[in-house]
Write an enzyme that holds these catalytic residues in place. Structure first.
Site, short mmCIF file in Angstrom:
data_model
loop_
_atom_site.label_atom_id
_atom_site.label_comp_id
_atom_site.label_asym_id
_atom_site.label_seq_id
_atom_site.Cartn_x
_atom_site.Cartn_y
_atom_site.Cartn_z
N GLU A 1 0.94 -0.44 -5.12
CA GLU A 1 0.02 0.67 -5.34
C GLU A 1 0.89 1.93 -5.40
O GLU A 1 1.24 2.50 -4.37
CB GLU A 1 -1.01 0.79 -4.22
N ASP B 1 0.82 -1.21 0.00
CA ASP B 1 0.00 0.00 0.00
C ASP B 1 0.86 1.26 0.00
O ASP B 1 1.94 1.30 0.59
CB ASP B 1 -0.89 -0.01 1.24
#
Length: 637
Positions: free
Chosen positions: A366, A313
């Protein structure tokens, strides 16, 4: 407390301190040692700036003065063995700092299990499990391969489905297992990606503000319950990807923050150590012990829980020192730049480490900027990830789809721009949770027009995503067209899934997944420009776009055509590479999907009439707001 039992040897200490220990979970934390009448638990915690550390728990009345740990030389590690402390015992560390009189009760950074929030204590736990997924594990290198279909169902476990007759609570890991496996199998998804399941004190963070980097959240059951969920999915042929968050962690006082009265895990200077977007703390990636901690966490989930991959993330927030900061709010690197050289080095080591130990898994970044070579190997200067989310495609496509069709011709470049960079990375095309929260509305709600047009637009969007090169990701609820945006405190509106229009949309996603899986042309060359070609990318006036997908070493050739206006296009001519019959395989305007039933009656014979620089062409009916897939060869079914 005894000090003659330890799991840590001198080699462990050396590797830990130099940042090269990747299996700290076998040494640190609380390990129950079953030795018959002498059974007990071995504790070890890193607190180099502590004056004293003791273990307190339900076994000693939570008395912080009864069971002190002993420092292990100058290593900064405190350890000890408590006879009689068994699995299931709750505990915390009482840490007394050398500085400022600071003392605090801390949960274990290496705890395998935790008390249910809001209780912050850790629990001694044994991670033994009898797995039944040997067949999956032996085959997952092939299933995770770049030339295989990867269609990911992204979900938040606590709000996928609730139990209405039990206070609307979430399903547990075990309750969810068979339901989720059956659903994903029916919908033909190849993988599921869970929003972070690592323990976190604040449910509303969706798991992204973590505290337990070695513990699945106890909200839904025990570690073995979560293993059962993974095992069940594997036995049904579903891969399991976990969101992993090394970019920041909760500042909750029971956790890692200010652990021993100093900024041990995080940077001391808030210009480096505090994240302004999420009011969280940032790991000090340059500290060797933190590297060992994070690398061990990554390996832990792949090793102990058989995870098939990690989606990392907020990578962009790690790469840039000035991420979400104004001038004067960040510190340049030693070379005067904005790049976080410690984080870059860590990410490369992370990928090097996990792929070295588990070569059949996949890592996904990401990363929301144009940082180069995110999904390229370290040895050519890349970060080493297997794949990267294509955030640019997501943004451009949703901007385009939100336009009234009458204006889409002025935004045609939103569809075509991806062709400039489509193969610069190994991309995943994400329609993720971030696009359906915080007032952004649901995917269906973003679509313009009346209800019929909204559903038709969403079918066309999904068809377009599955036709483009790149792996696929869809957040839960989008597959049946949930009207309201996602709410983590409620289950999905499953009642809608039974209504005709929503059920028809679900059938479309189910068939798209099946078609994507069964047609090599749609997945073999997702990362290879040889597998893609625009058929016609220039018809902005009619808002029609078309493309070819090709299989490797086969004669398979697919044509995908998209009409992004509510006006059907009759006698629409597209040039193709070969003559013969082109079978219409999928049509989003078919009545079974909720469409108007227009199409090409099973397919079209190519005519020897040139178009778009090709010697043959098809004369098509392109239905309104539609996605068409045609395949060269064969006869109509």
């Amino acid at each position: 407390m005894r000090y003659d039992v330890t799991l840590l040897n001198d080699q462990d200490l050396h590797l830990f301190n130099e940042g090269n220990h990747t299996r700290l979970y076998e040494k640190f934390g609380a390990h129950f040692l079953d030795s018959g009448s002498d059974s007990g638990t071995c504790f070890a915690v890193w607190a180099p700036n502590a004056e004293g550390v003791s273990v307190m728990g339900d076994f000693n009345g939570w008395d912080n003065g009864v069971d002190p740990l002993r420092p292990r030389g100058n290593s900064g590690i405190w350890e000890g063995y408590l006879p009689g402390v068994a699995a299931g015992s709750a505990y915390k560390y009482h840490v007394i700092s050398r500085y400022g009189g600071y003392r605090y009760d801390k949960s274990d950074p290496f705890a395998f299990f935790s008390q249910s929030p809001p209780e912050p204590g850790s629990i001694v736990w044994n991670l033994w499990n009898e797995w039944g997924d040997a067949a999956w594990m032996a085959d997952r290198r092939r299933r995770n391969s770049a030339d295989r279909p990867i269609s990911i169902y992204e979900m938040h476990l606590g709000s996928w489905m609730r139990v209405p007759d039990a206070g609307n609570r979430p399903f547990t890991y075990r309750e969810l297992a068979s339901r989720l496996a059956a659903y994903l199998t029916r919908m033909n998804f190849t993988h599921v990606e869970f929003l972070p399941l690592m323990e976190h004190p604040f449910y509303g963070s969706w798991g992204y503000q973590g505290a337990g980097y070695f513990a699945p959240t106890s909200r839904y059951g025990t570690p073995q319950d979560f293993m059962h969920l993974v095992d069940t999915l594997h036995r049904h042929g579903i891969g399991v990807l976990l969101d992993w968050v090394p970019s920041h962690f909760t500042k909750d006082g029971n956790g890692l923050a200010f652990f021993d009265g100093t900024h041990l895990y995080e940077h001391a200077d808030p210009r480096q150590g505090h994240h302004p977007d999420w009011d969280t703390e940032i790991f000090n990636y340059g500290r060797k012990e933190i590297q060992s901690f994070l690398l061990s966490s990554a390996c832990f989930w792949l090793d102990v829980y058989h995870a098939d991959g990690l989606r990392v993330d907020a990578v962009a927030s790690m790469l840039y020192l000035d991420y979400s900061r104004k001038a004067g709010e960040w510190i340049p690197n030693p070379f005067g730049g904005r790049e976080n050289v410690d984080a870059i080095a860590f990410l490369r080591r992370f990928n090097e480490t996990v792929y070295g130990a588990f070569p059949d898994i996949v890592t996904i970044a990401e990363e929301s900027t144009a940082w180069p070579m995110v999904s390229r190997p370290n040895y050519v200067g890349g970060l080493g990830f297997g794949m990267k989310w294509d955030m640019g495609w997501m943004h451009d496509t949703l901007v385009y789809m939100s336009q009234d069709p009458v204006y889409r011709k002025y935004h045609h470049d939103k569809l075509t721009f991806r062709g400039v960079y489509a193969f610069s990375e190994n991309f995943v095309l994400p329609l993720s949770h971030d696009e359906v929260v915080h007032g952004k509305g649901s995917l269906l709600g973003k679509m313009p027009g009346d209800d019929w047009q909204k559903f038709a637009n969403l079918r066309a969007l999904f068809g377009y995503m599955y036709a483009l090169p790149g792996k696929k990701l869809l957040f839960m609820g989008g597959e049946f067209g949930q009207w309201r945006e996602w709410n983590h405190d409620a289950g999905l509106d499953w009642g809608l899934a039974e209504e005709p229009r929503h059920a028809a949309l679900s059938r479309w996603v189910e068939d798209l997944n099946r078609f994507y899986r069964d047609e090599p042309a749609l997945h073999e060359s997702d990362f290879d420009p040889a597998g893609f070609e625009w058929a016609d990318a220039r018809d902005a006036e009619q808002s029609v776009i078309s493309l070819f997908r090709k299989a490797r070493g086969r004669d398979d050739l697919l044509l995908a055509v998209f009409n992004f206006t509510p006006v059907p296009r009759h006698n629409y001519r597209i040039g193709v590479h070969r003559g013969g019959f082109w079978r219409e395989c999928l049509n989003s305007d078919a009545m079974e999907y909720g469409g108007s039933g227009q199409g090409n009656i099973g397919g079209v014979e190519a005519a020897p009439i040139g178009a778009q620089g090709r010697f043959h062409s098809l004369n098509l009916v392109v239905p309104p707001l539609s996605a068409l897939f045609l395949k060269s060869g064969g006869r109509p079914e």
